[in-house]
Write a protein that holds these residues in place. Structure first.
Motif, PDB file in Angstrom:
ATOM      1  N   HIS A   1      27.136  -0.019 -28.907  1.00 55.36           N
ATOM      2  CA  HIS A   1      25.614  -0.477 -29.145  1.00 55.36           C
ATOM      3  C   HIS A   1      25.272  -0.580 -30.432  1.00 55.36           C
ATOM      4  O   HIS A   1      24.055  -0.332 -30.780  1.00 55.36           O
ATOM      5  N   ARG A  41      29.662  11.735 -45.725  1.00 57.60           N
ATOM      6  CA  ARG A  41      28.615  12.713 -46.219  1.00 57.60           C
ATOM      7  C   ARG A  41      29.544  13.452 -47.332  1.00 57.60           C
ATOM      8  O   ARG A  41      28.638  14.089 -48.185  1.00 57.60           O
ATOM      9  N   VAL A  89      24.338  13.700 -32.014  1.00 57.31           N
ATOM     10  CA  VAL A  89      24.734  12.324 -32.521  1.00 57.31           C
ATOM     11  C   VAL A  89      24.102  11.102 -31.792  1.00 57.31           C
ATOM     12  O   VAL A  89      23.703  11.213 -30.860  1.00 57.31           O
ATOM     13  N   ALA A  95      24.127   8.051 -31.296  1.00 53.57           N
ATOM     14  CA  ALA A  95      24.826   6.956 -30.412  1.00 53.57           C
ATOM     15  C   ALA A  95      25.062   7.821 -28.813  1.00 53.57           C
ATOM     16  O   ALA A  95      25.450   7.104 -28.122  1.00 53.57           O
ATOM     17  N   TYR A 137      24.009  19.661 -40.028  1.00 51.40           N
ATOM     18  CA  TYR A 137      24.029  18.210 -40.437  1.00 51.40           C
ATOM     19  C   TYR A 137      22.436  17.968 -40.806  1.00 51.40           C
ATOM     20  O   TYR A 137      21.767  18.062 -39.869  1.00 51.40           O
ATOM     21  N   SER A 138      22.150  17.529 -42.028  1.00 54.48           N
ATOM     22  CA  SER A 138      20.777  17.062 -41.965  1.00 54.48           C
ATOM     23  C   SER A 138      20.548  15.646 -41.412  1.00 54.48           C
ATOM     24  O   SER A 138      21.612  15.032 -41.221  1.00 54.48           O
ATOM     25  N   GLU A 139      19.693  15.478 -41.069  1.00 57.07           N
ATOM     26  CA  GLU A 139      19.211  14.186 -40.286  1.00 57.07           C
ATOM     27  C   GLU A 139      19.669  12.944 -41.124  1.00 57.07           C
ATOM     28  O   GLU A 139      19.517  12.788 -42.175  1.00 57.07           O
ATOM     29  N   ASP A 140      20.366  11.835 -40.552  1.00 56.13           N
ATOM     30  CA  ASP A 140      20.683  10.741 -41.118  1.00 56.13           C
ATOM     31  C   ASP A 140      20.939   9.578 -40.094  1.00 56.13           C
ATOM     32  O   ASP A 140      20.639   9.798 -39.008  1.00 56.13           O
ATOM     33  N   ALA A 141      21.554   8.576 -40.397  1.00 54.05           N
ATOM     34  CA  ALA A 141      22.077   7.459 -39.935  1.00 54.05           C
ATOM     35  C   ALA A 141      22.783   7.725 -38.209  1.00 54.05           C
ATOM     36  O   ALA A 141      22.864   7.314 -37.341  1.00 54.05           O
ATOM     37  N   PHE A 142      23.796   8.917 -38.746  1.00 59.40           N
ATOM     38  CA  PHE A 142      24.467   9.316 -37.532  1.00 59.40           C
ATOM     39  C   PHE A 142      23.948  10.196 -36.648  1.00 59.40           C
ATOM     40  O   PHE A 142      24.219  10.049 -35.345  1.00 59.40           O
ATOM     41  N   VAL A 143      23.161  11.150 -37.057  1.00 55.05           N
ATOM     42  CA  VAL A 143      22.834  12.475 -36.363  1.00 55.05           C
ATOM     43  C   VAL A 143      21.268  12.483 -36.257  1.00 55.05           C
ATOM     44  O   VAL A 143      20.601  12.331 -37.510  1.00 55.05           O
TER      45      VAL A 143
END
Ligand code: SF4
Ligand code: SF4
Lengths: 498, 152, 112
Positions: free
Chosen positions: A117, A190, B60, B62, B92-98
């Protein structure tokens, strides 16, 4: 310019040979390598000066060298490598996902880490908009009345998230495919722009159960680029940490095997051994899972040698007793025998590594074949079995516990030390490798002139070995065997999804 | 909360992108060294029987749907426990993945710091979650203070 | 199967007595830092903040803010602090309030 540096510097230094070819020559080179039986170890892309460069990494065992074949992609497409080298298929999918580049004439590509998605702007290593995402999985050529039976992604207690699609006709397991996008944390992305010292924190956490193995491979790549020599006693400390990691992982795999075969009492005893080993890790190195032990240029924390001398043999003995009891438990042995067979051919064809490969007749171990660090001065015995079933893999890990134990004794005897060398700023690229508990871990690093990471490719052993899982699961068509096979593979989803 | 969970308590786990080590520590809770059952806790594979959800990983994005579904499938009252530095934003800092913080996805009742939290830290978290142990962190000082300059 | 039965008997001995007593082996667990207030100057604090990979240390004017939730107990701050930070030994950090994990530590005036 830095690519020139890497070529001249590492050929002699490192046992890595770089072959630069043009698009037209790629197919021929791959064919030659495949014909010569050279093992394809990795395939990955990297954006360099606005240009996509693809690299193939070959292990040339028994010759102690790796070959990196690289070519710039010009004008879209590249030859379908998986047709000659099936081991390349997963990476072909990956290159498509991350760089939007399909090999010419590609058939169905699998989805790996981009969620079904995902929006078009889902971050990738080099996003090329306007391309269509691959379908959730390769089309299954299912005839008759087949159904798909989904397992996961949320699974049992204390298990990593993983989606398994079991395609079955009711009795027969026709296909099994895995999806891991729910664990993709974009670690390679990253890492870009970080300094190696900062990056190590994430490299360890890409696959925590191989923290030492993966971070050692990473450190070696960085140390090659910066031309740093790590003192021998420090290298020995790393090796002790790595062997500790191997032993506790093998204990954990054994516990998981008992759990999967419902041998509760065996599981409890294996977990007792595992817990003792983890406590020893903490007492000797300050962390139950050995995080933070390695650093680029050396080792941050020295081991407590007194603790190792005092408790190591006892902890391993605990594990030995479990192993002996398991061997005399027929109900257990019956379950693991002929279960989850990976044939010798498949193991070679798919380029497997580690205990999974060694259980299927592949006599491979980077500690012996590409000696590095303290292993240059050690003789590493490599146990191999040929049956390819869960039992063979279990025998391999049990034998490895013995070789690891012997190595630890030898290394401790020779003297250990903590300490690290400062890394001078240097640009360039290099390959690093290490035999993690799950097998060969490869890391390719490219640093810019400020010493920051331009591209770090992590290829943990898990990323390699999952591709044999469906073959193993289909070998006998018994659904209840699947957890047993998973335990005997002892891979992580974290390492695959990154 | 105490009265609600005086009986035995069932635990479900979900991984939202961990490195696999927090899972390892959770599994060991049932091992002889920790023997979770003696404290009245049991693992359950089904969310429908679970009172408490142990969540690992940095959430995550997703995976949001699955996490929410698991949460919704649990009967009331339910407790969410964030396990480790990952869901607390330390890896992990906040980003598009998490999301980088589990609180973006679920209401979190108890936080257990650590990378990983050791099985004993997990036990403490579980006991705090059901109100059988008082939390300690408020009273802990992280400064050796002789000059009286003070922590606040 | 006798071999398993005998080994099972040891269970009672090894099981932790937590929370009644704390196992001694926990002394070797990594734990978040604790600071020596007398030597915690702004310069030192900045060095620690700089090296923390977890974003667990933040400088807020004359305060050093330690987020025990984000802290991975990696020991990097302790390693560069030249004795100003040490391992706190605290691992029972669970809480129902995220805010309780935030500790503010007053920095020592840099004057003199
Ligand atoms: S908190 Fe640490 S140990 Fe736990 S999953 Fe995250 S990185 Fe791994
Ligand atoms: S121990 Fe590591 S994570 Fe914790 S405050 Fe220090 S540097 Fe940051």
């Amino acid at each position: 310019m830095s690519r020139e540096i890497e070529a001249s510097r590492y050929r002699a230094n490192d046992g890595v040979e770089y072959l630069r070819v043009g698009m037209a020559e790629v197919e021929g080179v791959v064919e030659d390598m495949t014909k010569a039986g050279t093992r394809l170890a990795d395939l990955f892309g990297s954006m360099e000066d606005e240009e996509l460069v693809i690299r193939l990494v070959y292990g040339r065992e028994p010759e102690p060298s790796y070959a990196v074949v690289q070519w710039p992609v010009r004008g879209g497409g590249y030859p379908p490598l998986s047709e000659v080298a099936p081991a390349a298929f997963v990476e072909e999918c990956e290159i498509y996902e991350q760089f939007g580049l399909k090999c010419s004439g590609a058939k169905g590509l699998n989805r790996l880490v981009v969620p079904p998605h995902a929006a078009p702007d889902f971050p990738r290593l080099a996003h090329r908009p306007g391309r269509q995402a691959p379908p959730p999985h390769a089309p299954h050529y299912v005839t008759g009345e087949a159904i798909e039976f989904p397992v996961g992604p949320v699974r049992g207690v204390g298990q990593e998230s993983l989606y398994m699609g079991l395609v079955t006709s009711g009795e027969e397991l026709i296909d099994l495919y895995l999806m891991v996008w729910h664990k993709h944390r974009g670690i390679e992305r990253r890492l870009q722009q970080l300094r190696p010292q900062q990056a190590l924190f994430l490299v360890e956490r890409a696959e925590g159960l191989s923290a030492v193995g993966n971070s050692w491979a990473f450190c070696r790549a960085v140390e090659s680029i910066t031309d740093v020599m790590v003192p021998e006693a420090v290298e020995r400390t790393r090796a002790v940490a790595l062997e500790f990691e191997r032993i506790y992982n093998h204990a954990a795999s054994l516990a998981a095997l008992c759990q999967a075969t419902s041998l509760t009492v065996g599981q409890a005893q294996a977990e007792v051994a595992l817990e003792e080993l983890l406590r020893l890790n903490a007492a000797a190195f300050g962390h139950r899972y050995l995080f933070g032990v390695l650093a680029p240029g050396g080792v941050t924390r020295g081991p407590d040698v007194g603790v190792i001398r005092e408790r190591f043999t006892m902890a391993v003995d605990e594990l030995r007793r479990v192993a002996a009891a398991l061997r005399s438990t027929n109900s257990f042995m019956d379950r693991v025998e002929v279960c989850g067979v990976v044939s010798i051919d498949d193991a070679r064809r798919l380029g497997l590594v580690g205990p999974v490969a060694r259980g299927s007749g592949q006599d491979l171990d980077t500690r012996r074949d590409h000696p590095y660090g303290a292993y240059r001065d050690c003789r590493v015995e490599v146990p191999v079995r040929t049956a390819g079933d869960c039992l063979a893999r279990m025998e391999v890990i049990l034998a490895e516990v013995e070789t690891s134990a012997a190595l630890v004794t030898e290394l401790v005897q020779a003297g250990l030390r903590a300490g690290s060398v400062d890394l001078p700023p240097a640009a360039g690229a290099a390959l690093g490798w290490c035999e993690s508990p799950r097998g060969e871990s490869l890391v390719w690093v490219s640093l810019d002139r400020e010493g920051r990471i331009r591209r770090a490719r992590l290829r943990p052993a898990s990323a390699r070995n999952w591709r044999a899982f469906d073959d193993a699961a289909r070998s006998r068509n018994v659904f209840t065997d699947i957890p047993i096979i998973e335990a005997s593979f002892w891979l992580t989803v974290a390492g695959f999804a990154r | 909360m105490q009265s609600l969970f005086g009986r035995s308590l069932h635990i479900r786990t979900i991984d939202t992108g961990s490195c696999a080590v927090c899972e390892s520590e959770i599994r060991l809770l049932a091992a002889p060294h920790y023997d979770l059952h003696r404290l009245g806790f049991f693992f359950t594979p089904s969310p429908r029987h679970a009172d408490l959800l142990l969540v690992t990983g940095p959430a995550v994005r997703a995976f949001d749907q699955a996490v929410k579904k698991t949460y919704l499938a649990m009967p009331e009252p339910k407790i969410v426990v964030a396990v480790g530095a990952c869901p607390l934003g330390g890896v992990y800092s906040e980003d598009a993945f998490v999301h980088g913080s589990l609180e973006e996805v679920l209401p979190v009742d108890v936080f257990i710091p650590g990378c990983p939290p050791s099985p004993l830290a997990l036990l403490q978290g579980l006991l705090v979650a059901v109100g059988r142990l008082a939390e300690k962190v408020d009273a802990l000082s992280f400064v050796d203070d002789e000059a009286g300059t003070g922590e606040w | 199967m006798a071999v398993w039965f005998l080994r099972g008997l040891r269970r009672g001995v090894i099981t932790t007595r937590y929370p009644k007593a704390i196992d001694s082996w926990t002394a070797s667990l990594p734990t978040p830092p604790a600071f020596d207030a007398r030597r915690l100057t702004p310069a030192v604090a900045d060095r620690l903040v700089d090296v923390c990979p977890s974003g667990a240390l933040i400088r807020d004017y004359e305060w050093l803010v330690l987020d025990l939730g984000a802290c991975t107990a990696c020991g990097r701050c302790i390693a560069v602090s030249r004795g100003v930070a040490r391992s706190s030994g605290a691992f029972e950090l669970s809480t129902t309030e995220r805010g309780r994990l935030i500790k503010r530590i007053r920095l020592r005036d840099d004057v003199r």
